[in-house]
Design a protein around this motif. Structure first.
Motif, mmCIF file in Angstrom:
data_model
loop_
_atom_site.group_PDB
_atom_site.id
_atom_site.type_symbol
_atom_site.label_atom_id
_atom_site.label_comp_id
_atom_site.label_asym_id
_atom_site.label_seq_id
_atom_site.Cartn_x
_atom_site.Cartn_y
_atom_site.Cartn_z
ATOM 1 N N LEU A 42 0.826 -1.203 0.000
ATOM 2 C CA LEU A 42 0.000 0.000 0.000
ATOM 3 C C LEU A 42 0.857 1.248 0.000
ATOM 4 O O LEU A 42 0.570 2.243 -0.677
ATOM 5 C CB LEU A 42 -0.913 -0.003 1.233
ATOM 6 C CG LEU A 42 -2.078 -0.987 1.180
ATOM 7 C CD1 LEU A 42 -2.707 -1.146 2.549
ATOM 8 C CD2 LEU A 42 -3.123 -0.508 0.182
ATOM 9 N N SER A 45 2.201 1.878 -3.343
ATOM 10 C CA SER A 45 1.147 2.496 -4.145
ATOM 11 C C SER A 45 1.043 3.972 -3.797
ATOM 12 O O SER A 45 0.874 4.822 -4.680
ATOM 13 C CB SER A 45 -0.190 1.834 -3.888
ATOM 14 O OG SER A 45 -0.053 0.463 -3.788
ATOM 15 N N LYS A 69 -2.084 -4.828 -14.191
ATOM 16 C CA LYS A 69 -2.885 -6.064 -14.145
ATOM 17 C C LYS A 69 -1.975 -7.284 -14.143
ATOM 18 O O LYS A 69 -2.226 -8.276 -13.481
ATOM 19 C CB LYS A 69 -3.815 -6.143 -15.357
ATOM 20 C CG LYS A 69 -4.841 -5.054 -15.410
ATOM 21 C CD LYS A 69 -5.899 -5.360 -16.443
ATOM 22 C CE LYS A 69 -5.344 -5.408 -17.861
ATOM 23 N NZ LYS A 69 -4.751 -4.131 -18.313
ATOM 24 N N ILE A 72 -0.682 -7.873 -10.790
ATOM 25 C CA ILE A 72 -1.616 -8.625 -9.938
ATOM 26 C C ILE A 72 -1.407 -10.111 -10.170
ATOM 27 O O ILE A 72 -1.268 -10.899 -9.234
ATOM 28 C CB ILE A 72 -3.097 -8.292 -10.281
ATOM 29 C CG1 ILE A 72 -3.363 -6.812 -10.172
ATOM 30 C CG2 ILE A 72 -4.033 -9.075 -9.381
ATOM 31 C CD1 ILE A 72 -4.772 -6.424 -10.574
ATOM 32 N N ALA A 73 -1.391 -10.472 -11.456
ATOM 33 C CA ALA A 73 -1.251 -11.885 -11.802
ATOM 34 C C ALA A 73 0.052 -12.445 -11.247
ATOM 35 O O ALA A 73 0.073 -13.530 -10.662
ATOM 36 C CB ALA A 73 -1.324 -12.062 -13.308
ATOM 37 N N VAL A 124 0.421 -8.043 -5.324
ATOM 38 C CA VAL A 124 -1.015 -7.977 -5.591
ATOM 39 C C VAL A 124 -1.559 -6.623 -5.137
ATOM 40 O O VAL A 124 -2.301 -5.953 -5.853
ATOM 41 C CB VAL A 124 -1.771 -9.115 -4.891
ATOM 42 C CG1 VAL A 124 -3.273 -8.913 -5.005
ATOM 43 C CG2 VAL A 124 -1.390 -10.445 -5.487
ATOM 44 N N VAL A 125 -1.152 -6.228 -3.941
ATOM 45 C CA VAL A 125 -1.676 -4.967 -3.404
ATOM 46 C C VAL A 125 -1.281 -3.805 -4.310
ATOM 47 O O VAL A 125 -2.123 -2.981 -4.698
ATOM 48 C CB VAL A 125 -1.168 -4.757 -1.966
ATOM 49 C CG1 VAL A 125 -1.505 -3.360 -1.488
ATOM 50 C CG2 VAL A 125 -1.779 -5.790 -1.054
ATOM 51 N N VAL A 128 -3.201 -4.142 -7.668
ATOM 52 C CA VAL A 128 -4.630 -3.828 -7.608
ATOM 53 C C VAL A 128 -4.838 -2.324 -7.434
ATOM 54 O O VAL A 128 -5.598 -1.691 -8.179
ATOM 55 C CB VAL A 128 -5.312 -4.602 -6.465
ATOM 56 C CG1 VAL A 128 -6.715 -4.069 -6.230
ATOM 57 C CG2 VAL A 128 -5.357 -6.076 -6.787
ATOM 58 N N THR A 129 -4.159 -1.766 -6.450
ATOM 59 C CA THR A 129 -4.357 -0.336 -6.185
ATOM 60 C C THR A 129 -4.109 0.479 -7.438
ATOM 61 O O THR A 129 -4.885 1.366 -7.804
ATOM 62 C CB THR A 129 -3.394 0.121 -5.076
ATOM 63 O OG1 THR A 129 -3.258 -0.916 -4.147
ATOM 64 C CG2 THR A 129 -3.910 1.367 -4.414
ATOM 65 N N THR A 131 -3.883 -0.567 -10.592
ATOM 66 C CA THR A 131 -4.807 -0.866 -11.699
ATOM 67 C C THR A 131 -6.061 -0.021 -11.553
ATOM 68 O O THR A 131 -6.531 0.611 -12.506
ATOM 69 C CB THR A 131 -5.218 -2.353 -11.691
ATOM 70 O OG1 THR A 131 -4.054 -3.144 -11.739
ATOM 71 C CG2 THR A 131 -6.110 -2.681 -12.863
ATOM 72 N N ILE A 132 -6.579 -0.029 -10.341
ATOM 73 C CA ILE A 132 -7.809 0.728 -10.110
ATOM 74 C C ILE A 132 -7.590 2.202 -10.418
ATOM 75 O O ILE A 132 -8.328 2.824 -11.187
ATOM 76 C CB ILE A 132 -8.291 0.536 -8.654
ATOM 77 C CG1 ILE A 132 -8.701 -0.916 -8.422
ATOM 78 C CG2 ILE A 132 -9.435 1.472 -8.347
ATOM 79 C CD1 ILE A 132 -9.022 -1.247 -6.991
ATOM 80 N N ILE A 133 -6.551 2.738 -9.827
ATOM 81 C CA ILE A 133 -6.329 4.186 -9.988
ATOM 82 C C ILE A 133 -6.054 4.538 -11.440
ATOM 83 O O ILE A 133 -6.618 5.492 -11.995
ATOM 84 C CB ILE A 133 -5.174 4.623 -9.056
ATOM 85 C CG1 ILE A 133 -5.713 4.668 -7.633
ATOM 86 C CG2 ILE A 133 -4.613 5.965 -9.485
ATOM 87 C CD1 ILE A 133 -4.682 4.921 -6.597
#
Lengths: 140, 113, 94, 497, 127, 797
Positions: A42, A45, A69, A72-73, A124-125, A128-129, A131-133
């Protein structure tokens, strides 16, 4: 380009590295002190968010040319494989192993599969963070 | 202290409920945020408050607080983060596509005939 | 004595937080609120530091730096949002 | 001991598959093959697991080698392994169906990995022996369902996902607090351990009953029992049919499974209160379900409301809590998963052919699609519990259990509502399939009708065999019920005392 | 811990607490966002730094030299002013009114006063 | 699996290959292949006659679900054999008839014969199964195969309507039957009829006796079209006529009769005589009602349908009265004659009604109409058909020398004896039985005459007929001729049946009596029965001749009050009513749904708290309260209130952030550094996300109406209170130590870490974490898909 941005940008460069260092520190300390993959991820990120704030998405993409992405994988893969590795050794799923090694120069080091798992969490964290942003930031 | 926390948790749940019952999606999302705060504090409270040191091995045998609820909360926090993120994006995509964020206008009666 | 004074300081800091919270609610403008939030963040740093001393643990020292970082990121994000309406530019040069 | 890693495989294989699929999200063909292959592997593993449980008894796996109750323990008793097998089969069928119907858009946007994640969640929820871990698997399942529900981003999907998500976020929070309350009282999370500890009590504190009810609310929200079902009809209506199938066949059943598990394992001490309440709710759920299913002329809605009816029937058996009724519930649970999936897929084919789900807008399908019609008919009467098809034994035993316990009125309601169930599904047959051959549908030639039919037929055949082979099934179901009725078997297997 | 050190630590902390309280009073009492921000970013930063130094000394005496604390002090020292600056700038660009007794506004010629850049309605009224 | 089982299942097996035969051998009418099967089966069953006559039943068993006491026990006894012969015998004739009736070029013969075979097999299964679950299975099969037969011409709306109606009513009956079966099982622990018969004493003293009986009777009555369930039968006439001939003369509707007969030894012992009263009463009323309604029909098949209803009532009433013998036990065999009459009439009805249906089909086929207002004068054009019809109707009307007369006489005998019963006040109101029976017989006579003379008598009205009438082809006449011959043969030589078939059947119905000899004769001397018959004929002729004068009384019964009308109104209004009901609460507003859910939450939990005395507060175990904790508490409350009160989204978010920070400070205070760290970062990133999405979202909130605000507030306070109270009680009820000590002890060794929370997360409970990051990953993918993929609304399959 306005002056405020300039101040922020200059500042960000310095602060970015402080945060990254801090997050790596948090990650590695996790097993012993407060921290770990979650917070580490986090925080990383957070650092990148700061860069995004100071610059723009396109520039940051140039600096960090990852597909998040994919990150994440990768992270999930690391975690899953670490957990599933125990299947190969005929021990119950998710059994961790750890040992202490004497590595030249570095001295006594502990290697723990839990750390590997945590690395997956970290990725992953971050993945994901961001990717979303990034996806929201780029959307129409 | 646990009593106070129980009241606080109740208050958070009440507020969250109130927000969830409102028309605006955004307020509902904020409501879910409060809801998870309440839930997390509740786990912590149920584990018992201030019963010892920080749960890190200290070698001197001093009692530590119950680490298990903390681990559970951590899991729950991360999960609710994921849900909140999805919910937010859902809200904005919904607004974009449906043209409103007013839940009263999002009835939908497909297949009713 | 040491601890009593620490407690006193904690109360002072908590009172300042209440002050900031007052500003947070009162506003009247959004920047006022952001100022209050930023200040709350900073005061949290202090509180955390003192709590560490009270609890005699260094477990929270990471938290201090973290709050510092986050409070900065938060402030920056709010400011940018207020000034521009977006927090991340897609491409600044276009 | 090490062999028990089999228990985790029905969770691990889809998880690994999901991860691998994430890497190749743009290569649709490879994704399809891997998805189908992996889900077939999952089916086989689940079958192996069922076999293993039937010969060697309950299989447990202490994750990470940490002994129960301290680590997380996976427990495959017969009920859970049967449900895992059923889930895997449905997953396989739905994936097969998706290939020809879901469309490239979704396929490129992580449809297949998310389906795998959904199966991970469902299988995990069925397998775990830890109450908090159950919450985590619920979340996996729910998150996957949110995404599947909304993937595609059409208006109705967005609108309904908002509602679905809101309700489930609330139920997740309630789940967390319920676990917290329970933890406060019993100090443990392992379900066998909870059961054991509660069993030690001489007097059951009232608060435990309150918590039992709270768990009922949590699981009831997932399982869509009265009066917590309101979200279901709208939400399940929105997504494309394969997703609808997954949600309709699997998700509510996880809720019901959880009720069965918790209420038989550790909330069995105040049955006169909890189970009687459950009984009333079950009967009303059945009534609501049939009322809904006859209220609509939309084929999707009809089948969707039938989910609620089935939930009520299963719950009724659980609430009666005799060996007979439990046997009935387990029979019915598995039957309903399979047949609902089959029906949804069949409905999907109809919608694909006609371009509408409004029953008033098409008729006479039997003339051009006789196989579809007959498969549908068999699925429909199976649903209504007509012997010797799959729904019968379950319904019969549930009713018998209820009557044996003296619940005559409730049982008669369950019995007679199956007429309305039949009416609702045969309405589709009479008005949709029967009729003159005088209608043309714009899309009927563009779909891969035969290929879509394969998974539907597969499921229907399984349902038919399930009904005819009730004796074969019985030995498994009986073993499942044995564990449900005797918590000590479960406790002993997990805690190894 | 020796008495002297305890005294020093306490002194740092008390000074810090004083500054923090002053900052809070400032934020509550001062008339407009610019002046309040001034109080917050300067006084509060000073306060927190004193307290952190105190804490650092405390732990140093205990035998834990903690680099993160130093890092934190440096970090806050670096970022706090920038944060304050950013808020003020945002406030200015969104057209938040200055206190009616303010005497100087250098930016007015460069950007024009009260020009709304934000979609957010943040003008002087309560929102 | 025995030959008997194969015989029962052979129609199903044969049905599977029918479509192939149809496809391969289009040139030959599929019916010819199908015909073989019922003939073979008929011959197969015939060979059991001697054995059964000796009282040796044949029992063969195949296990199906032994664990649930379900086995496929096939049993041939008197009753079963009688029905099996009827089913296969009439079945053969019907198939033969259908070969000429259904054109091989225009009809979907494969479907037709599949349905017919399924039906035939199902009927055999019903009458030959000893296990009630298996019987029920076949029972439902008859409902569905008849559903398909009735709906065979599914492009006609009336066919669909009739099929649906018959399915609903007969399946309703089936479900009742199932209920009764289950209750019987609960009483006896077996599904075997034989074992139940052996266990009657347990059953009659059981409290579930009456419900079980009612359930079983509902099943039988709805199948046998007794009042008030008969309404499906007239609409079932939409089926092709061979089907009607089959279903309504010999099979489907007789299943209910079979069931009542089968259950007689189980239920008739009942001390209160419910069985006698219910079966007899419903039967006799149905007899009257059916015959009364038959007269106003104008459709040939309509008349036959109501006549079937009436005749079934007759048989039913006989069975009921006959059960009186069982009730009174060995010393009183007065009522056995009724049972004998029932069995005899069962056979007679199959013969004359079968032939009449076939004639009706012939008329329809050759003239193009079945409307008696357009028919007439066919006597000369279709002499063979007329002869058959003459025999059939006279037999039906109970006129000598046909078989119908014989059973009608016995019927009167039975009814007259009712008066002698001294149960259930039969001694006082029992006289109604013969009276109604007589009235019903008069009507029967009248409609029989209408049927015959309106069709064949009078003048031909060629202009009203769609086709030019002529005699039917030879093949089509074979079956009705055979049946009519049987009517005559049984009329003259009834005793060829009595020993071989009737006696064994009666013995099955009443196993407690030894039926030595049954002698059926035309002449009993000048008994009341004879006068009754004479009366029927005289009054009947009078009524027939004055038909136009008195049929106006039918107009007194408004159409709106008929049962049919009730069904027609009930079904749609059930639908619309359901729809309206669903709409009242399924509003589509999430607010409403949540309000329901929360209200339930509050209500049920507080009620449970109250009724279980669950509230509990213990102050011993509490941590003390620090001042700064109180302040923090206030900060959270103030922050939350700000969110509640705020109308601006930014203020709300800032306040939410503040609350989040305050919560993380709580985590600090309660010694949870990991939580504090995570909560802080998550809170910040969440705020960033909120801000990011704000760009796309409207600026202000929508405001609720005050009324809503108030209810919302009420619900919210309730939720909060409940949560708090449970929290306090749960915390005060710590009954066991936490398992956490284990983690404290094992974190360093063997887990190899120091931070317990982290070690729990990645090791002890790493499994949770693995799936928690999966959740996160799904969310990430979901957000990506949600934003990137935008399909237009299209059909979704």
């Amino acid at each position: 380009m306005r002056s405020g941005d300039l101040i922020l940008q200059t500042m960000s460069k310095v602060v970015f590295f402080i945060i990254i260092l801090f997050s790596i520190h948090l990650f590695f300390e996790g097993h012993y002190r407060p921290g770990g993959g979650f917070v580490g991820g986090l925080m990383t990120s957070g650092a990148i968010i700061l860069l995004l704030l100071a610059y723009d998405i396109k520039t940051v993409k140039k600096i960090i040319p990852f597909d998040f992405k994919w990150l994440i994988a990768v992270g999930l893969f690391i975690s899953v494989v670490t957990a599933g590795g125990s299947l190969l050794f005929n021990v119950p799923f998710f059994t961790h192993v750890h040992d202490y090694f004497n590595i030249p120069l570095l001295g006594k080091t502990s290697l723990h599969t839990a750390a590997l798992f945590d690395l997956g969490v970290f990725f992953v964290v971050v993945g994901v963070t961001l990717t979303i942003i990034q996806t929201i930031g780029e959307s129409e | 202290m646990e009593l106070l926390m129980a009241i606080l948790i109740g208050f958070l749940f009440a507020s969250a409920t109130y927000l969830l019952l409102s028309k605006s999606i955004l307020r509902m999302i904020i409501g879910t945020g409060l809801l998870s705060h309440g839930a997390h504090l509740l786990i912590l409270t149920m584990g018992g408050l201030k019963k010892g040191a920080v749960p890190i091995v200290n070698g001197d045998g001093t009692p530590v607080t119950d680490p298990l609820p903390q681990a559970l909360i951590l899991t729950a926090i991360v999960i609710s983060f994921g849900v909140t993120a999805l919910f937010l994006v859902l809200a904005y995509r919904g607004y974009q596509e449906l043209g409103t964020d007013n839940m009263d206008e999002l009835r939908g009666t497909d297949g009713n005939e | 004595m040491f601890n009593i004074l620490l407690y006193a300081v904690l109360v002072m800091l908590s009172l300042s937080i209440l002050g900031y919270v007052y500003r947070l609610i009162k506003g009247p403008t959004i920047p006022d609120r952001v100022v209050a939030l930023d200040a709350i963040g900073i005061t949290l740093v202090s509180i955390t530091a003192l709590v560490s001393i009270v609890m005699e643990t260094n477990a929270f020292l990471d938290v201090i730096l973290l709050i510092g970082i986050l409070s900065f990121i938060g402030t920056a994000a709010f400011s940018k949002f207020l000034a521009k309406g977006v927090i991340f530019d897609r491409d600044r040069n276009s | 001991m090490e062999m028990n890693n089999l228990v985790v495989l029905p969770i691990f294989v889809p998880l690994l598959t999901a991860v691998i699929l994430m890497f190749i999200s743009k290569k649709i063909n490879i994704q399809r093959w891997i998805s189908v292959g992996a889900s077939l592997v999952t089916v086989m593993i689940a079958g192996l697991l069922v076999h293993h449980v039937s010969t060697d008894g309950i299989q447990t796996l202490d994750i990470g080698s940490w002994p129960a109750p301290f680590g997380i323990t996976l427990v495959s008793d017969m009920l859970s392994s049967l449900l895992v097998l059923t889930t895997s089969i449905i997953g396989f069928a739905v994936i097969l169906y998706s290939i020809y119907s879901i469309g490239e858009g979704r396929e490129k946007h992580f449809y297949y990995p998310i389906v795998q994640f959904l199966i991970v969640g469902v299988n995990g929820a069925f397998t775990t022996g830890d109450i908090f871990n159950l919450f985590v698997f619920f979340e996996v399942m729910l998150m996957a369902s949110y995404v599947l529900l909304v993937l595609g981003g059409t208006k109705i999907q967005l609108r309904e996902t908002i509602k679905y998500l809101t309700v489930n976020v609330i139920s997740s929070s309630l789940f967390v607090i319920a676990v917290a309350y329970l933890y406060s009282i019993v100090g443990t999370l392992n379900m066998a351990h909870i059961s054991q500890r509660i069993g030690l009590l001489e007097e059951i504190p009232g608060i435990l009953t309150v918590i039992a009810i709270l768990f009922l609310i949590v699981f009831g929200l997932k399982g869509a029992i009265f009066p917590l079902y309101f979200w279901l009809p709208g939400s399940y209506y929105a997504p494309p049919v394969p997703v609808m199938t997954l949600l309709g066949a699997l998700l509510t059943k996880v809720g019901i499974y959880s009720i069965a598990r918790t209420y038989s394992l550790f909330f069995y001490h105040d049955q006169s209160y909890t189970h009687d309440l459950l009984l009333v709710l079950a009967v009303v759920t059945v009534l609501i379900g049939v009322v809904g299913s006859i209220a609509y002329w939309d084929i999707k809605k009809i089948i969707i409301y039938n989910i609620i009816t089935a939930i009520g029937v299963i719950l009724y058996g659980i609430s009666v809590a005799t060996t007979t009724s439990m046997t009935g519930s387990v029979y019915y649970l598995i039957h309903d998963m399979i047949i609902k999936a089959a029906l949804f897929l069949l409905i999907g084919i109809i919608v694909n052919i006609t371009g509408t789900s409004n029953l008033k807008k098409f008729h006479g399908l039997i003339n051009d699609y006789p196989v579809l019609a007959w498969v549908y008919f068999i699925a429909a009467i199976s649903l209504a519990g007509i012997p010797p098809f799959s729904g019968f034994v379950g319904k019969w035993l549930v009713i018998q259990g209820g009557m044996e316990r003296g619940e005559l009125i409730g049982s008669v309601i369950i019995l007679l509502t199956s007429l309305l169930v039949l009416y609702s599904v045969m309405k589709i047959f009479i008005y949709g399939f029967w009729g003159g051959k005088d209608q043309d549908y714009p899309d009927q030639h563009s779909i891969s009708y035969n290929k879509l039919l394969i998974p539907a037929i597969l499921l229907t055949v399984i349902a038919v065999l399930y009904g005819f082979g009730s004796e074969f099934v019985y030995s498994y179901v009986a073993q499942a019920v044995d564990t449900l009725m005797n918590p000590e078997i479960y406790i002993e297997a997990v805690l190894k005392e | 811990m020796t008495g002297i050190l305890e005294f020093v630590v306490l002194a740092f902390i008390l000074i810090g607490a004083f500054f923090s309280l002053v900052a809070a009073i400032g934020v509550v009492r001062l008339p407009d966002v610019y002046t309040r921000n001034h109080a917050a970013s300067k006084s509060a930063t000073l306060g927190v730094m004193f307290i952190l130094i105190g804490t650092f000394l405390y732990f140093a005496a205990e035998g834990h030299t903690n680099t993160r604390l130093i890092l934190a002090i440096v970090f806050i020292f670096l970022t706090s002013p920038v944060g304050g600056h950013l808020i003020n700038r945002a406030a200015y660009y969104t057209g938040v009114n200055m206190w009616d007794q303010s005497v100087r506004d250098d930016l007015r010629e460069k950007v024009g006063y009260g020009k709304r850049k934000s979609p957010e309605d943040t003008g002087g009224k309560i929102s | 699996m025995s030959v008997l089982h194969i015989a029962i299942l052979s129609p199903f097996l044969f049905a599977i290959i029918v479509p192939y035969i149809y496809k391969r051998l289009r040139q030959i009418h599929t019916g010819w292949f199908v015909l073989l099967l019922p003939i073979i089966l008929f011959i197969y069953f015939l060979q059991f006659l001697p054995q059964v006559k000796e009282g040796e039943g044949i029992v063969q068993s195949v296990s199906w679900i032994p664990s649930l006491n379900v086995d496929f026990t096939a049993k041939i006894d008197g009753l079963g054999l009688l029905f099996a012969l009827l089913i296969t015998g009439i079945g053969s004739l019907v198939v033969l008839y259908s070969i000429y009736y259904l054109s091989k070029d225009q009809e979907q013969l494969n479907a037709f014969y599949v349905y017919l075979l399924l039906f035939l097999g199902a009927m055999l299964g019903v009458v030959l199964s000893d296990n009630l679950i298996v019987l029920y299975t076949f029972w439902e099969f008859t409902s569905f195969s008849s559903f398909f037969l009735i709906g065979y011409w599914h492009h006609r709306e009336r066919s669909r309507y009739g099929a649906q109606k018959s399915m609903l009513i007969t399946v309703f009956g089936g479900l009742s039957l199932l209920g009764g079966i289950i209750l019987l099982y609960i009483m006896t622990g077996t599904f075997s009829i034989q074992e139940m018969v052996a266990n009657t004493s347990t059953i009659i003293n059981h409290p579930l006796f009456l419900p079980a009986m009612i359930f079983i009777l509902l099943g039988a009555f709805s199948k046998s079209a007794q009042f008030p369930f008969y309404i499906w039968l007239p609409d079932a006439m939409e089926a092709p006529t061979p089907v009607s001939a089959y279903l309504h003369s010999a099979t489907m509707v007789k299943a209910g009769i079979y069931l009542v007969a089968r259950m007689t030894p189980i239920f008739a012992y009942d001390a209160n005589g419910y069985w006698v009263w219910l079966v007899g009463g419903v039967g006799i009323f149905t007899l009257f009602w059916g015959s009364f309604n038959a007269i106003k029909q104008t459709d040939l098949k309509g008349i036959l349908a109501y006549s079937t209803v009436s005749q079934l009532g007759l048989i039913m009433s006989l069975l009921g009265v006959g059960a009186g013998a069982v009730h009174f036990g060995n010393d009183n065999q007065l009522f056995i004659v009724a049972t004998i009459a029932a069995v005899f009439h069962l056979i007679n009805h199959a013969t004359f009604k079968g032939s009449l249906f076939m004639v009706a089909g012939i008329i329809d086929h050759e003239t193009g109409t079945r409307d008696i207002r357009r028919l007439g004068g066919l006597m000369t054009i279709m002499p063979v058909s007329f002869t058959i019809a003459f025999i059939g109707t006279f037999s039906m009307a109970g006129i000598p020398p046909f078989n119908g007369f014989l059973s009608k006489e016995m019927f009167f005998t039975g009814m007259l004896r009712v008066v002698k019963m001294d149960i259930f006040r039969f001694d006082s109101i029992g006289f109604l039985f013969p009276v109604i029976a007589w009235i019903g017989s008069v009507f029967t006579f009248v409609y029989s005459m209408i049927l015959l003379w309106k069709t064949f008598g009078g003048q031909v009205q060629r202009e009203k007929l769609p086709k030019t009438p002529h005699e039917a082809p030879f093949g089509m006449l074979i079956s009705p001729v055979i049946l009519a011959s049987l009517v005559v043969i049984f009329g003259f030589f009834p005793n060829i049946l009595s020993d071989r078939i009737i006696a064994p059947a009666v013995e099955t119905i009443m196993p407690m009596f030894a039926i030595d000899e049954i002698h059926i004769s035309h002449w009993h001397g000048f008994q009341p029965e004879l006068y009754m018959t004479i009366g029927v004929i005289i009054i009947g002729i009078l009524l027939y001749l004055t038909l136009g004068k008195w049929t106006r009384i039918y107009q007194l019964f408004p159409n709106k009050l008929t049962l049919n009308q009730l069904y027609d109104v009930l079904l749609p209004s059930l639908e619309t009513g359901s729809n309206m009901f669903i709409r009242t609460h399924m509003t589509g507003y999430i607010r409403t749904y949540l309000a329901y859910i929360f209200t339930f939450f509050i209500a049920i939990l507080s009620f449970t708290m109250w009724s279980k005395h669950a509230f509990h507060f213990e102050s011993t175990n509490l941590a003390d309260i620090g001042l700064y904790e109180v302040l923090l508490f206030l900060a959270v409350i103030i922050g939350t209130v700000t969110i509640l009160a705020s109308k601006s989204r930014l203020t709300s978010i800032i306040a939410l952030g503040a609350v989040g920070y305050a919560v993380s400070l709580f985590f600090v205070l309660f010694r949870a550094p990991d939580l504090a760290l995570t909560q802080l970062v998550i809170e910040t990133i969440s705020v960033a996300l909120f801000l990011l999405c704000f760009y796309f979202l409207p600026r202000n909130f929508h405001l609720e109406k005050t009324r809503f605000k108030l209810t919302n507030a009420l619900i919210s306070v309730g939720v909060g209170l409940v949560v708090t109270l449970i929290a306090i009680s749960s915390y005060s009820t710590k009954l066991f130590p936490s398992i956490s000590q284990y983690y404290v002890d094992h974190t360093y060794d063997p887990a190899g870490g120091e931070n317990m929370v982290n070690v729990i997360l990645v090791d002890f409970r790493g499994f949770d974490t693995l799936f928690e990051i999966s959740v996160l990953a799904i969310a990430g993918l979901g957000v990506y898909g949600l934003i990137k993929l935008r399909l237009a609304r299209r059909k979704e399959g």
